[in-house]
Design an enzyme around this catalytic site. Structure first.
Site, mmCIF file in Angstrom:
data_model
loop_
_atom_site.group_PDB
_atom_site.id
_atom_site.type_symbol
_atom_site.label_atom_id
_atom_site.label_comp_id
_atom_site.label_asym_id
_atom_site.label_seq_id
_atom_site.Cartn_x
_atom_site.Cartn_y
_atom_site.Cartn_z
ATOM 1 N N ARG A 95 0.974 -1.392 0.140
ATOM 2 C CA ARG A 95 0.093 0.031 -0.106
ATOM 3 C C ARG A 95 0.960 1.092 -0.071
ATOM 4 N NH1 ARG A 95 -2.163 -3.818 -0.898
ATOM 5 N NH2 ARG A 95 -4.121 -4.659 -0.038
ATOM 6 N N SER A 153 -11.366 -2.022 3.939
ATOM 7 C CA SER A 153 -10.473 -2.456 5.137
ATOM 8 C C SER A 153 -10.156 -1.052 5.691
ATOM 9 C CB SER A 153 -9.248 -3.326 4.985
ATOM 10 O OG SER A 153 -9.462 -4.268 4.343
ATOM 11 N N GLU A 188 -6.022 2.687 6.871
ATOM 12 C CA GLU A 188 -5.635 2.454 5.377
ATOM 13 C C GLU A 188 -6.488 3.651 4.607
ATOM 14 O OE1 GLU A 188 -5.380 -1.461 3.495
ATOM 15 O OE2 GLU A 188 -6.384 -0.684 1.911
HETATM 16 C C1 LIG Z 1 -16.060 -2.834 -0.353
HETATM 17 C C2 LIG Z 1 -14.608 -2.494 -0.562
HETATM 18 C C3 LIG Z 1 -13.669 -3.516 -1.057
HETATM 19 C C4 LIG Z 1 -12.204 -3.018 -0.890
HETATM 20 N N1 LIG Z 1 -11.323 -3.828 -1.070
HETATM 21 C C5 LIG Z 1 -10.228 -3.705 -1.369
HETATM 22 C C6 LIG Z 1 -9.061 -4.677 -1.800
HETATM 23 O O1 LIG Z 1 -9.442 -5.799 -1.694
HETATM 24 N N2 LIG Z 1 -7.893 -3.982 -1.847
HETATM 25 C C7 LIG Z 1 -7.304 -3.072 -1.786
HETATM 26 O O2 LIG Z 1 -6.313 -2.613 -1.954
HETATM 27 N N3 LIG Z 1 -8.238 -1.913 -1.472
HETATM 28 C C8 LIG Z 1 -9.595 -2.220 -1.387
HETATM 29 N N4 LIG Z 1 -10.579 -1.340 -1.088
HETATM 30 C C9 LIG Z 1 -9.992 0.144 -0.893
HETATM 31 C C10 LIG Z 1 -10.053 0.953 -2.481
HETATM 32 O O3 LIG Z 1 -11.077 0.520 -3.333
HETATM 33 C C11 LIG Z 1 -8.793 0.967 -3.085
HETATM 34 O O4 LIG Z 1 -7.762 1.586 -2.331
HETATM 35 C C12 LIG Z 1 -8.745 1.405 -4.417
HETATM 36 O O5 LIG Z 1 -7.505 1.526 -5.108
HETATM 37 C C13 LIG Z 1 -9.073 3.210 -4.077
HETATM 38 O O6 LIG Z 1 -9.413 3.615 -5.479
HETATM 39 P P1 LIG Z 1 -10.177 5.022 -5.737
HETATM 40 O O7 LIG Z 1 -10.333 5.070 -7.280
HETATM 41 O O8 LIG Z 1 -11.603 4.771 -5.306
HETATM 42 O O9 LIG Z 1 -9.377 5.964 -5.039
HETATM 43 P P2 LIG Z 1 -9.926 7.246 -4.231
HETATM 44 O O10 LIG Z 1 -10.484 6.451 -2.851
HETATM 45 O O11 LIG Z 1 -10.627 7.909 -4.853
HETATM 46 O O12 LIG Z 1 -8.629 7.872 -3.581
HETATM 47 C C14 LIG Z 1 -7.897 7.071 -2.905
HETATM 48 C C15 LIG Z 1 -6.381 7.718 -2.703
HETATM 49 O O13 LIG Z 1 -5.835 7.791 -4.002
HETATM 50 C C16 LIG Z 1 -5.384 9.034 -4.619
HETATM 51 N N5 LIG Z 1 -5.848 8.910 -5.913
HETATM 52 C C17 LIG Z 1 -6.993 8.503 -6.509
HETATM 53 N N6 LIG Z 1 -6.794 8.620 -7.766
HETATM 54 C C18 LIG Z 1 -5.466 9.091 -8.097
HETATM 55 C C19 LIG Z 1 -4.833 9.459 -9.306
HETATM 56 N N7 LIG Z 1 -5.238 9.395 -10.565
HETATM 57 N N8 LIG Z 1 -3.357 9.957 -9.249
HETATM 58 C C20 LIG Z 1 -2.976 10.146 -7.854
HETATM 59 N N9 LIG Z 1 -3.704 9.958 -6.689
HETATM 60 C C21 LIG Z 1 -4.924 9.354 -6.850
HETATM 61 C C22 LIG Z 1 -6.437 9.950 -3.757
HETATM 62 O O14 LIG Z 1 -6.030 11.213 -3.712
HETATM 63 C C23 LIG Z 1 -6.514 9.018 -2.458
HETATM 64 O O15 LIG Z 1 -5.166 9.725 -1.832
HETATM 65 C C24 LIG Z 1 -12.096 -1.635 -0.912
HETATM 66 C C25 LIG Z 1 -12.895 -0.591 -0.826
HETATM 67 C C26 LIG Z 1 -14.140 -1.046 -0.571
HETATM 68 C C27 LIG Z 1 -15.178 0.122 -0.286
#
Ligand SMILES: Cc1cc2nc3c(=O)[nH]c(=O)nc-3n(C[C@H](O)[C@H](O)[C@H](O)COP(=O)(O)OP(=O)(O)OC[C@H]3O[C@@H](n4cnc5c(N)ncnc54)[C@H](O)[C@@H]3O)c2cc1C
Length: 305
Positions: A178, A228, A298
């Site tokens: 991460r 998580s 996280e």
């Molecule tokens: C039900 C559920 C299950 C999940 N399971 C997992 C799992 O199995 N494994 C896992 O790793 N995560 C999991 N997650 C967490 C999440 O989906 C991941 O961390 C995912 O990668 C976040 O992507 P996002 O586009 O939603 O980012 P956001 O939530 O919109 O942003 C997260 C971070 O990334 C940054 N960010 C977003 N896009 C960019 C970009 N283009 N450039 C630079 N920074 C950026 C944001 O500024 C922020 O700091 C889960 C979440 C939920 C709700």
């Protein structure tokens, strides 16, 4: 409303791409969060770079978001501009001979995984059930089950703090659990390229279905959450530590430690960011008191609480 800034935004983006005082609860999987002063939806690299350049020139705070699936936004919202990279910034191209897939940051992982499966390429099945965008996943080095982004990524195209476009190799991305050089340097992911292996489409789809079924069985997907809540502490599982601390189902207001999976804080309906923060603090304190392990969130915090 900052009319002067709005007028300048309109020289870069059309009306449909600009939202004013937009509730961020509508843009996060937690369904929590007050309004963003501006929320913009760029559709190209030039729009992303121009929006960021404008924010810098105007001293307007800005924040990049993807699908908001790892975010807890404060109840008072965010005074600044949210640059949301979503579907409209989600083109994919596949080099079938070299098994290389390139995609823009806004594509959802579920869609990208389905597309990769269509080309009978294996190595991205793990990501199909993660509800984020490619940009968020590359930034977080998202992972699940037997995979993470670092295993197949070849390159990422990013924007640095000065507004220059950089092409980073896998080594330069410095991906750990991460953690990435993207977070350390506050880069913005625009695109990424991945290398896969040819496989059997049937087996790839069956693996995706199997992993998604495991998620539905084990995770509280029926409630809004940000996945998580805590990182996995070395040598432990956060969910087990929380459960063994007697916190299964523990509630602050409408924020609850999921009864199905204690590693998830869920929104039982109408929870506030304040309640989630209070619950997170209580969990950290209780687990530390009982096991001497300090859990680290996280979930990323954004805005005013
Ligand atoms: C039900 C559920 C299950 C999940 N399971 C997992 C799992 O199995 N494994 C896992 O790793 N995560 C999991 N997650 C967490 C999440 O989906 C991941 O961390 C995912 O990668 C976040 O992507 P996002 O586009 O939603 O980012 P956001 O939530 O919109 O942003 C997260 C971070 O990334 C940054 N960010 C977003 N896009 C960019 C970009 N283009 N450039 C630079 N920074 C950026 C944001 O500024 C922020 O700091 C889960 C979440 C939920 C709700």
């Amino acid at each position: 409303m900052n009319e002067a800034f709005y007028q300048k935004l309109k020289t870069i983006l059309n009306d449909k791409q600009i939202m004013i005082e937009e509730p961020l609860a509508r843009h996060t999987t937690f369904e929590i969060g007050g309004p963003a002063q501006f929320l913009v939806l760029p559709e190209s690299i030039s729009q992303v770079t121009a929006a960021i350049k404008l924010c810098r020139e105007e001293n307007m705070p800005y924040y990049i978001m993807g699908n908001g699936s790892n975010l807890l936004v404060g109840d008072k919202g965010y005074r600044g501009t949210i640059i949301k990279l979503s579907q409209a910034f989600g083109k994919i191209s596949v080099d079938e001979r070299q098994y290389i897939v390139r995609a823009q940051a806004g594509i959802l992982l579920s869609r990208l995984a389905a597309e990769i499966a269509e080309y009978s390429l294996t190595g991205f099945e793990f990501a199909a059930g993660i509800p984020g965008t490619l940009g968020g996943a590359v930034t977080m080095n998202a992972g699940a089950y037997d995979g993470d982004i670092s295993q197949s990524i070849l390159k990422a195209v990013v924007l640095d703090q000065e507004g220059s476009i950089l092409r980073l190799t896998k080594e330069e991305l410095k991906m750990g659990y991460r953690t990435t050089a993207i977070q350390d340097n506050h880069y913005i992911v625009l695109e990424a390229a991945f290398g896969f292996k040819p496989g059997s489409k049937e087996e790839i789809i069956s693996k995706i279905n199997d992993l998604n079924a495991r998620r539905r069985e084990k995770q509280p997907l029926e409630y809004p959450s940000a996945g998580s809540t805590f990182k996995r502490p070395v040598g432990y599982y956060a969910g087990k530590l929380i459960m063994d601390s007697g916190l299964r189902g523990y509630q602050v207001g409408n924020a609850q430690v999921s009864e199905k999976h204690c590693g998830f804080v869920i929104n039982k309906g109408g929870a506030t960011a304040g309640e989630v923060i209070a619950l997170i603090s209580y969990i950290i304190e209780t687990v530390n008191h009982k096991f001497g392990v300090v859990l680290e969130p996280e979930v990323k915090l954004l805005g005013d609480f």
